[in-house]
Design an enzyme around this catalytic site. Structure first.
Site, mmCIF file in Angstrom:
data_model
loop_
_atom_site.group_PDB
_atom_site.id
_atom_site.type_symbol
_atom_site.label_atom_id
_atom_site.label_comp_id
_atom_site.label_asym_id
_atom_site.label_seq_id
_atom_site.Cartn_x
_atom_site.Cartn_y
_atom_site.Cartn_z
ATOM 1 N N THR A 35 0.828 -1.223 0.000
ATOM 2 C CA THR A 35 0.000 0.000 0.000
ATOM 3 C C THR A 35 0.853 1.261 0.000
ATOM 4 O OG1 THR A 35 -1.783 -1.102 1.132
ATOM 5 C CG2 THR A 35 -1.724 1.269 1.376
ATOM 6 N N THR B 129 1.595 -4.833 4.135
ATOM 7 C CA THR B 129 1.397 -5.286 5.521
ATOM 8 C C THR B 129 0.821 -6.699 5.598
ATOM 9 O OG1 THR B 129 -0.779 -4.244 5.571
ATOM 10 C CG2 THR B 129 1.072 -2.957 6.434
HETATM 11 N N1 ASP Z 1 -2.603 -5.447 0.179
HETATM 12 C C1 ASP Z 1 -1.534 -4.631 0.692
HETATM 13 C C2 ASP Z 1 -0.279 -5.471 0.700
HETATM 14 O O1 ASP Z 1 -0.074 -6.246 1.593
HETATM 15 C C3 ASP Z 1 -1.870 -4.120 2.050
HETATM 16 C C4 ASP Z 1 -0.833 -3.213 2.668
HETATM 17 O O2 ASP Z 1 0.247 -2.976 2.198
HETATM 18 O O3 ASP Z 1 -1.123 -2.697 3.759
HETATM 19 O O4 ASP Z 1 0.514 -5.372 -0.200
#
Ligand code: ASP
Length: 342
Positions: free
Chosen positions: A12, A88
């Site tokens: 993200t 994440t």
């Molecule tokens: N879908 C994203 C990922 O894990 C979520 C994030 O980065 O918070 O790449």
């Protein structure tokens, strides 16, 4: 000047909105840098390695971990620390995997990301990146890295990577480690908990185990689980290890069919590890009869490991000791990188 390698994998933090679908998609690092002019004020030489294309962390797997371990190995002597920008969703798996792959680590490897993309006004990404770089630069009174281990930094908390779990899909406080103290709390000042930070043997050279064996399974028990499901799971072709998520302190139903299937799997040299479905606390197979039954079948206690740590440790050990199940079993029962309490 301190040299930090910033490895941008995606997530993200570096995403932007697709104009057609409205969904977030990974963008390249230049986009992220434009949104963060503060990077120029960091008093370190920050070099960037970027994954091209950047990926959503749902697409992370053992091949990407092998790639990350190789990047760190190739840049180890020329850099003082590593910050990995990562989605994440699977960050705790990557942090756990790297903690086992990078043996004798004496430099910080800090993973971070954000819940809102960098270009968004209320982004949490700036603080997470800047603080991660500062933590990677931090030294003790002898000039040695203050946190020479694989960590996750997120919203004020520095956590041991193989103790961390994603706890919130929306909130900024997205990670915690339930069975281990934070290594540092970053408020106005950094509050390091030095005696909880790993003490490496500084003179030992790093040993990078770049390979993982993905032929493992995580499965959760639930009341009413059927024999055909468990049979299917345990007879998966090529299966080397199982992380079984049990109840409470490591308990499972005592159905005869389940006992028999687990005993057969152990007899076929499948390594079965018992992990609790509880977020906090430990597996203790001596406490109840139902746990004791598992222990007597040859099932190994994962103690208070996270699922992320248990499954990546199995992948790591199955790669190193590919034809020696006894070695996998015995190494599984000792902490390799502070992943469980002794
Ligand atoms: N879908 C994203 C990922 O894990 C979520 C994030 O980065 O918070 O790449």
């Amino acid at each position: 000047m301190t040299r930090i390698l910033l490895i941008y994998t995606g997530g993200t933090i570096g995403m932007g909105r697709n104009e057609l679908t409205g969904a977030l998609e990974p963008l390249d690092f230049n986009h992220l840098l434009e949104a963060m002019p503060e990077m120029r004020h960091i008093r370190a030489q920050v070099e960037v390695y970027q994954f091209n294309p950047a990926i959503d962390s749902s697409d992370m797997d053992h091949t990407q971990w092998e790639r990350l371990a190789a990047i760190i190995r190739d840049n180890y002597d020329t850099h003082d620390g590593f910050v990995i920008l990562h989605g994440t969703d699977t960050m705790a798996y990557t942090a756990s995997a790297l903690s086992f792959m990078l043996q004798n680590l004496t430099k910080p490897v800090i993973l971070t990301g954000s819940q809102l993309p960098m270009g968004v006004l209320r982004t949490d990404g700036k603080e997470n990146v800047v603080t991660s770089i500062e933590l990677a630069m931090a030294c003790d009174s002898q000039g040695r890295p203050r946190v020479p281990e694989v960590c996750i930094y997120f919203s004020g908390r520095l956590l041991r990577g193989n103790r961390a779990t994603k706890i919130n899909a929306d909130g900024f406080v997205a990670f915690d480690s339930f069975n281990y103290p934070h290594l540092c709390d970053a408020g106005v000042d950094f509050r390091f908990r030095d005696h909880h930070i790993l003490k490496p043997q500084w003179d030992k050279p790093i040993k990078v185990h770049a390979e993982m064996n993905p032929h493992v399974i995580v499965f959760s028990l639930f009341p009413g689980i059927q024999p055909c499901v468990v049979r299917q799971i345990l007879s998966t072709p090529g299966l080397r290890g199982v992380v079984m998520r049990t109840y409470g302190s490591g308990n499972a139903p005592q159905y005869e069919w389940m006992t028999q299937m687990l005993a057969d799997a152990v007899a076929r040299d499948v390594v079965v590890v018992n992990i609790s479905q509880c977020l906090s606390g430990t597996v203790s197979m001596d406490r109840y009869d139902s746990g004791f039954n598992l222990k007597s079948l040859g099932i190994i206690s994962g103690v208070d490991s996270t699922v992320e740590a248990a499954v990546t440790k199995l992948m790591h050990l199955c790669a190193i000791y590919s034809d020696n199940p006894e070695a996998i079993r015995s190494h599984m029962q000792r902490p390799l990188a502070g992943e469980y309490s002794v």
